[in-house]
Design a protein around this motif. Structure first.
Motif: not given
Length: 263
Positions: A201-215
């Motif tokens: 999961g670190a491959a997704v913005q460092g943490h997928p929750a970071q991707a969720l926040a960006l969205a």
């Protein structure tokens, strides 16, 4: 040709891309003939295509992120992911074969998928506050399928094409995200019995929750929000693999079970 967000050109572009998907026929990128086609207009085309999909009976069920890995962003010259819409027509029930007759050149990638229990409204959403809004995390496979020939496109093209959305399959295991270290949650990608790729999961913005926040924050800039009950596909953990007729593609997650596509 530059398209204003409310221009007839936006509607025409949305219709062109939907017609390509419906006819299962690829086409040249929009930027080949509209060199001034920009990112803002591309999102307007994406939103108009969603309006057309909803008018013909599809239901909005969430969002997807694209280009969430740092390497992919660098290749495209951006510093944040792309967004696209999810509708119920994109759901592929587990166990059903990939509908090749409805797809042009499908590829598959493993994803971590969030089910939202609370509404998320930007700006100001952090990874921690985003994760607090998640009721469950699943493993999944997204099937992407660009409407552009040979997956050749520029950034506005892929945004207008709803970030190459096609289908997705949700895995069998949903967990409270507080019980899983999502940076370490691994996915093994298997094609016809051979492991071909792996990532965490670190491959997704460092943490997928970071991707969720960006969205959430990106939608907030457009006056929109992530709604409770929506699914959010956080982005491919590995590079996508081709899905050939008769092949078998699977994603095996550390704690979130396995998802298999019957090609």
């Amino acid at each position: 040709m530059s398209l204003g967000t409310n221009s007839p050109g936006v509607h025409a572009a949305a219709e062109l891309l939907l017609a390509s998907a419906d006819a299962v026929a690829d086409r040249e990128p929009l930027t080949d003939t509209w060199p001034e086609f920009d990112l803002g207009t591309a999102y307007a085309v994406q939103d108009e295509a969603l309006r057309l999909r909803r008018a013909r009976g599809e239901t909005l069920i969430g969002v997807k992120l694209g280009l969430t890995s740092r390497a992919k962003q660098q290749r495209m010259g951006i510093d944040s992911p792309l967004l696209g819409w999810l509708t119920d027509a994109m759901v592929l029930p587990a166990g059903e074969p990939v509908p090749h007759a409805e797809l042009i050149h499908p590829r598959a990638e493993p994803e971590l998928v969030f089910l939202l229990g609370k509404r998320l409204t930007g700006p100001g959403v952090t990874a921690a506050s985003a994760l607090d809004a998640v009721s469950a995390v699943y493993g999944g496979i997204e099937i992407i399928d660009s409407r552009y020939r040979d997956f050749r496109f520029q950034l506005p093209d892929v945004v207008a094409d709803n970030a190459s959305s096609a289908r997705f399959v949700l895995g069998p295991v949903g967990l409270d995200p507080s019980t899983v270290d999502l940076t370490l949650e691994a996915a093994l990608v298997e094609v016809d019995g051979q492991i071909v790729d792996t990532a965490t999961g670190a491959a997704v913005q460092g943490h997928p929750a970071q991707a969720l926040a960006l969205a959430a924050n990106a939608l907030g800039e457009r006056g929109l929000a992530l709604e409770a009950g929506w699914l959010v596909l956080t982005g491919g953990m590995t590079d996508a693999v081709e899905v050939r007729p008769g092949s078998r593609v699977a994603a095996h997650f550390s704690h979130l079970g396995s998802v298999t596509l019957a090609g």
